[in-house]
Design a protein around this motif. Structure first.
Motif, PDB file in Angstrom:
ATOM      1  N   ALA A   1       1.991  85.901 -43.954  1.00  0.00           N
ATOM      2  CA  ALA A   1       0.557  86.131 -43.769  1.00  0.00           C
ATOM      3  C   ALA A   1      -0.225  85.686 -45.005  1.00  0.00           C
ATOM      4  CB  ALA A   1       0.293  87.613 -43.476  1.00  0.00           C
ATOM      5  N   LYS A   2       0.340  85.986 -46.201  1.00  0.00           N
ATOM      6  CA  LYS A   2      -0.300  85.574 -47.442  1.00  0.00           C
ATOM      7  C   LYS A   2      -0.404  84.055 -47.534  1.00  0.00           C
ATOM      8  CE  LYS A   2       0.284  85.934 -52.450  1.00  0.00           C
ATOM      9  NZ  LYS A   2       1.161  86.469 -53.531  1.00  0.00           N
ATOM     10  N   GLN A   3       0.702  83.363 -47.167  1.00  0.00           N
ATOM     11  CA  GLN A   3       0.705  81.905 -47.220  1.00  0.00           C
ATOM     12  C   GLN A   3      -0.308  81.310 -46.249  1.00  0.00           C
ATOM     13  OE1 GLN A   3       2.537  80.394 -49.500  1.00  0.00           O
ATOM     14  NE2 GLN A   3       1.619  78.433 -48.958  1.00  0.00           N
ATOM     15  N   ARG A   4      -0.383  81.898 -45.061  1.00  0.00           N
ATOM     16  CA  ARG A   4      -1.344  81.402 -44.078  1.00  0.00           C
ATOM     17  C   ARG A   4      -2.772  81.609 -44.571  1.00  0.00           C
ATOM     18  NH1 ARG A   4      -0.751  82.954 -37.796  1.00  0.00           N
ATOM     19  NH2 ARG A   4       1.085  81.650 -38.160  1.00  0.00           N
ATOM     20  N   LEU A   5      -3.008  82.780 -45.163  1.00  0.00           N
ATOM     21  CA  LEU A   5      -4.351  83.062 -45.678  1.00  0.00           C
ATOM     22  C   LEU A   5      -4.721  82.079 -46.800  1.00  0.00           C
ATOM     23  CD1 LEU A   5      -6.845  84.875 -45.731  1.00  0.00           C
ATOM     24  CD2 LEU A   5      -5.650  86.359 -47.354  1.00  0.00           C
ATOM     25  N   LEU A   6      -3.755  81.833 -47.716  1.00  0.00           N
ATOM     26  CA  LEU A   6      -4.018  80.892 -48.798  1.00  0.00           C
ATOM     27  C   LEU A   6      -4.303  79.494 -48.260  1.00  0.00           C
ATOM     28  CD1 LEU A   6      -1.337  81.928 -51.452  1.00  0.00           C
ATOM     29  CD2 LEU A   6      -3.807  82.204 -51.620  1.00  0.00           C
ATOM     30  N   THR A   7      -3.552  79.092 -47.235  1.00  0.00           N
ATOM     31  CA  THR A   7      -3.781  77.773 -46.635  1.00  0.00           C
ATOM     32  C   THR A   7      -5.174  77.661 -46.050  1.00  0.00           C
ATOM     33  OG1 THR A   7      -1.419  77.639 -46.113  1.00  0.00           O
ATOM     34  CG2 THR A   7      -2.894  76.106 -44.977  1.00  0.00           C
ATOM     35  N   GLU A   8      -5.570  78.730 -45.333  1.00  0.00           N
ATOM     36  CA  GLU A   8      -6.906  78.718 -44.734  1.00  0.00           C
ATOM     37  C   GLU A   8      -7.991  78.694 -45.816  1.00  0.00           C
ATOM     38  OE1 GLU A   8      -7.191  82.020 -42.151  1.00  0.00           O
ATOM     39  OE2 GLU A   8      -5.788  81.210 -40.654  1.00  0.00           O
ATOM     40  N   VAL A   9      -7.772  79.500 -46.900  1.00  0.00           N
ATOM     41  CA  VAL A   9      -8.756  79.530 -47.984  1.00  0.00           C
ATOM     42  C   VAL A   9      -8.827  78.173 -48.674  1.00  0.00           C
ATOM     43  CG1 VAL A   9      -9.268  80.519 -50.242  1.00  0.00           C
ATOM     44  CG2 VAL A   9      -8.596  82.009 -48.358  1.00  0.00           C
ATOM     45  N   GLU A  10      -7.655  77.552 -48.900  1.00  0.00           N
ATOM     46  CA  GLU A  10      -7.640  76.245 -49.549  1.00  0.00           C
ATOM     47  C   GLU A  10      -8.356  75.197 -48.715  1.00  0.00           C
ATOM     48  OE1 GLU A  10      -4.423  72.974 -51.269  1.00  0.00           O
ATOM     49  OE2 GLU A  10      -3.745  74.813 -50.279  1.00  0.00           O
ATOM     50  N   SER A  11      -8.064  75.220 -47.392  1.00  0.00           N
ATOM     51  CA  SER A  11      -8.718  74.260 -46.510  1.00  0.00           C
ATOM     52  C   SER A  11     -10.228  74.456 -46.501  1.00  0.00           C
ATOM     53  CB  SER A  11      -8.153  74.413 -45.098  1.00  0.00           C
ATOM     54  OG  SER A  11      -8.823  73.559 -44.200  1.00  0.00           O
ATOM     55  N   GLN A  12     -10.635  75.740 -46.420  1.00  0.00           N
ATOM     56  CA  GLN A  12     -12.070  76.027 -46.401  1.00  0.00           C
ATOM     57  C   GLN A  12     -12.728  75.631 -47.732  1.00  0.00           C
ATOM     58  OE1 GLN A  12     -12.961  80.059 -45.426  1.00  0.00           O
ATOM     59  NE2 GLN A  12     -15.181  79.749 -45.342  1.00  0.00           N
ATOM     60  N   THR A  13     -11.987  75.918 -48.836  1.00  0.00           N
ATOM     61  CA  THR A  13     -12.527  75.575 -50.160  1.00  0.00           C
ATOM     62  C   THR A  13     -12.673  74.069 -50.321  1.00  0.00           C
ATOM     63  OG1 THR A  13     -11.454  77.532 -51.082  1.00  0.00           O
ATOM     64  CG2 THR A  13     -12.199  75.855 -52.637  1.00  0.00           C
ATOM     65  N   ARG A  14     -11.661  73.313 -49.903  1.00  0.00           N
ATOM     66  CA  ARG A  14     -11.744  71.859 -49.985  1.00  0.00           C
ATOM     67  C   ARG A  14     -12.901  71.336 -49.140  1.00  0.00           C
ATOM     68  NH1 ARG A  14      -7.677  68.746 -51.948  1.00  0.00           N
ATOM     69  NH2 ARG A  14      -8.156  67.110 -50.443  1.00  0.00           N
ATOM     70  N   HIS A  15     -13.057  71.969 -47.957  1.00  0.00           N
ATOM     71  CA  HIS A  15     -14.149  71.557 -47.081  1.00  0.00           C
ATOM     72  C   HIS A  15     -15.502  71.799 -47.756  1.00  0.00           C
ATOM     73  CE1 HIS A  15     -15.963  70.598 -43.243  1.00  0.00           C
ATOM     74  NE2 HIS A  15     -16.750  71.668 -43.362  1.00  0.00           N
TER      75      HIS A  15
END
Length: 519
Positions: free
Chosen positions: A154-168
Motif C-alpha cells: 500500500a505504501k509503494q502504491r501510494l508513493l507511486t501515485e504521489v510521484e506521478s501526481q508530483t511529476r504531473h
C-alpha cells in the motif's frame, strides 16, 4: 812608642768603649719606657673615644628602633582594619550564599516533585502508546484483510501515485514558467536574430585543396619537370606544394592543404611559364618575389576587410593576419568572409540591443584571427587569437570575446555572447558550410538514435538537413505534460552527446486518433 804607652792606650780605649755601651743601654731603656707610656695614653684615649662613639651609636639605634616600631604598629593597625573589612564582606557573602542555598534546596525539592509527576505522565503515555500501537496494528490488519494489500504494498502504491501526481504538477509548473519567460525573451531574441540574418546578404566562397594551372602547350610539362625531375623538385621544395602532372592535357595540378601556399605556387608557376626560363635558381628567385608580393597583397586584403567592416585602429600585424584568413577555410567556408559576416551580424544585433556597435563589429572581425596561425601554434584557435589580441594591445573585453566564442572560456560579457551567437549564425546558415556525405548521414542516424532511445518514443525523424528532429510519442504512455519533459530530456542528451554547428530544434508530437468504420 813604647809598649807601655800602647797598652795604656788600649786599656783606655777599652774602658771608653765599655762606658759608651753602658750609656747607650741606659738611654735606650729610657726611650722604651717613654714609648710605653705614650702608647698606654693613646690606648686609653682610644678606649674612651670608642666607648663614647658606642654610646652614641646605641642611642641612634634605639631611636631608629622606636621609629620602625611605630611604623610597624601603624601598618599593623591598617592591615587589621583591612582584614576586618574583608571579614565583614566574607561574612556578608556567606549570608547571601546561605540564602541562595536555601532557595536552591527549595527548588530541588520542587524539581523532585515535578520529576515524579513527569514519571507518572511518561508511564501513562507509554501505556497509551502501547494501546495505540496495538489498536493501529489491529486496524492495519483489518485494512489489509479488506484491501488485500500488505502495508508495504500500500505504501509503494501510494508513493507511486504521489510521484506521478508530483511529476504531473511539476511538468505543468515548468511549462507555465517557461512559457511566461519565453513570451518576452524568445520574442526579442528571434526578432534580433531574424533581423540580423535578413539584413545580411553575404557571399560564400568555397575553396578546394587543389588548383589547376593551364599550360600553353603539352611540351611545357617536360620543361616544368626538368632534367631528371630537378625543376619539379625545386618548385615543390620552395613552395611546399605537390605538383601533379598526369595525362590531363595542358594542365598541371597543384595540391596543398594550405590555400596560401597553393596560391603562391600557382602565381610562381604562371610567371615561370610566361617567362620561359625554368631552372632551380630561377624558380627560387621567382618564388621569393611572389612571397614578397603576397605579403603586400595580404596587407591590402586585410586593410580592405577592415574598411568593409568599418573597423579602424587595428595593429598592422593583425591586418596581415586578417589577409591570411582569405586563404584559410573552415568546413569549406572562407574564414575571412566568415569573419566579415560575423562582424556584420554582431553590429546588427548590437544596434538592435542598444550596445556599442563599433566594438561588436571589431570583436566579430577578429574572433577567428587565431586560425591564421593555428597550424604553427598548438592549442585552440580561440585561445591563440586571444593571445594575439592581447599581444597587439586589444582591450580586455575584446580578448575575452575572442577566447570565449567556442566555450574555451565561459562567456561572462554581453559582447562575448554576441560574438558566439553571430558565429553560430554565420556557420549555420544554408549553404555556408559543407560536410562529407558520410559524416552527414552518420550525424542524422545518431540524432534519430538518441531520440528513439527514450521510453515512450514511437518514431523520430531528422529533417531540415539535421537542423530539426520530430519525435512522435506514444499517446497511451505519455501525456501532454510528460511530452514537455521528454522534449527537454532529448534536447539535453543531444547537447551532451553530439557536436554540431548552430542549433537543433526538437519537436515532440503527441496525437490521439480515433478510427471507426461505416458499413
Amino acid at each position: 812608642m813604647s809598649v807601655e804607652y800602647i797598652i795604656t792606650a788600649l786599656v783606655g780605649a777599652a774602658a771608653g768603649a765599655g762606658g759608651g755601651y753602658v750609656l747607650h743601654n741606659y738611654i735606650s731603656s729610657k726611650r722604651v719606657e717613654g714609648a710605653k707610656d705614650l702608647a698606654d695614653r693613646i690606648l686609653e684615649e682610644a678606649r674612651k673615644d670608642a666607648q663614647a662613639e658606642r654610646k652614641e651609636y646605641m642611642l641612634q639605634a634605639q631611636d631608629e628602633i622606636l621609629v620602625l616600631k611605630k611604623e610597624v604598629q601603624d601598618e599593623y593597625k591598617d592591615r587589621d582594619k583591612d582584614v576586618k573589612k574583608r571579614e565583614a564582606k566574607v561574612q556578608e557573602k556567606e549570608e547571601r550564599l546561605e540564602t541562595k542555598t536555601d532557595k536552591l534546596n527549595q527548588k530541588d525539592s520542587e524539581l523532585v516533585a515535578l520529576e515524579k509527576r513527569l514519571s507518572r505522565h511518561e508511564r501513562s503515555l507509554t501505556e497509551k502508546e502501547e494501546q495505540l500501537d496495538q489498536m493501529t496494528a489491529e486496524q492495519n490488519h483489518k485494512l489489509e484483510e479488506i484491501s488485500g494489500l500488505t502495508a508495504e504494498e500500500a505504501k509503494q502504491r501510494l508513493l507511486t501515485e504521489v510521484e506521478s501526481q508530483t511529476r504531473h504538477e511539476s511538468a505543468k509548473m515548468i511549462r507555465q514558467i517557461e512559457m511566461e519567460a519565453k513570451e518576452t525573451a524568445d520574442r526579442k531574441a528571434k526578432e534580433v536574430l531574424a533581423s540580423a540574418v535578413q539584413r545580411y546578404s553575404g557571399d560564400f566562397v568555397a575553396e578546394n585543396t587543389v588548383a589547376a594551372v593551364t599550360l600553353p602547350s603539352e611540351d611545357m610539362k617536360g620543361r616544368i619537370i626538368g632534367r631528371e625531375g630537378r625543376n619539379i623538385r625545386a618548385l615543390e621544395a620552395a613552395t611546399g606544394v605537390d605538383l601533379i602532372i598526369d595525362d590531363t592535357p595542358e594542365t598541371v595540378v597543384l595540391s596543398a592543404f594550405s590555400p596560401l601556399r597553393r596560391q603562391i605556387a600557382k602565381m610562381a608557376l604562371e610567371r615561370l611559364i610566361s617567362d620561359g626560363r625554368i631552372h632551380p635558381a630561377r624558380i627560387e628567385d621567382v618564388v621569393k618575389k611572389v612571397e614578397q608580393e603576397m605579403d603586400v597583397k595580404l596587407r591590402e586584403i586585410g586593410e580592405q576587410a577592415t574598411f568593409d567592416a568599418g573597423v579602424h585602429g587595428i595593429h598592422p600585424d593583425i591586418i596581415r593576419l586578417l589577409g591570411q584568413l582569405q586563404y584559410r577555410t573552415s568546413f569549406s567556408q572562407n574564414v575571412l568572409q566568415h569573419s566579415l559576416e560575423v562582424s556584420s551580424l554582431c553590429g546588427i544585433m548590437a544596434a538592435e540591443l542598444g550596445l556599442d556597435q563599433k566594438k561588436a563589429k571589431r570583436a566579430g572581425l577578429l574572433h577567428d584571427i587565431g586560425k591564421a596561425v593555428d597550424h604553427e601554434i598548438e592549442g585552440p584557435h580561440a585561445l591563440i587569437g586571444a593571445d594575439l589580441a592581447k599581444k597587439y594591445g586589444e582591450g580586455k573585453d575584446m580578448i575575452h570575446a575572442i577566447a570565449a566564442h567556442h566555450e574555451d572560456q565561459p562567456p561572462t560579457t554581453i559582447l562575448a555572447v554576441l560574438v558566439q551567437a553571430a558565429d553560430s549564425l554565420s556557420g549555420a546558415r544554408p549553404g555556408a558550410r559543407k560536410e562529407l556525405l558520410e559524416n552527414y548521414v552518420k550525424r542524422l542516424e545518431e540524432l534519430e538514435g538518441i531520440a528513439t532511445g527514450f521510453e515512450g518514443v514511437a518514431k523520430a525523424y531528422a529533417i531540415q538537413a539535421g537542423r530539426e528532429i520530430r519525435v512522435m510519442v506514444d499517446s497511451e504512455r505519455v501525456d501532454d505534460d510528460q511530452t514537455h519533459i521528454l522534449c527537454k530530456d532529448i534536447s539535453q542528451k543531444i547537447e551532451e552527446n553530439m557536436t554540431y554547428p548552430g542549433q537543433i530544434r526538437v519537436t515532440c508530437i503527441r496525437e490521439r486518433r480515433a478510427v471507426g468504420y461505416a458499413k
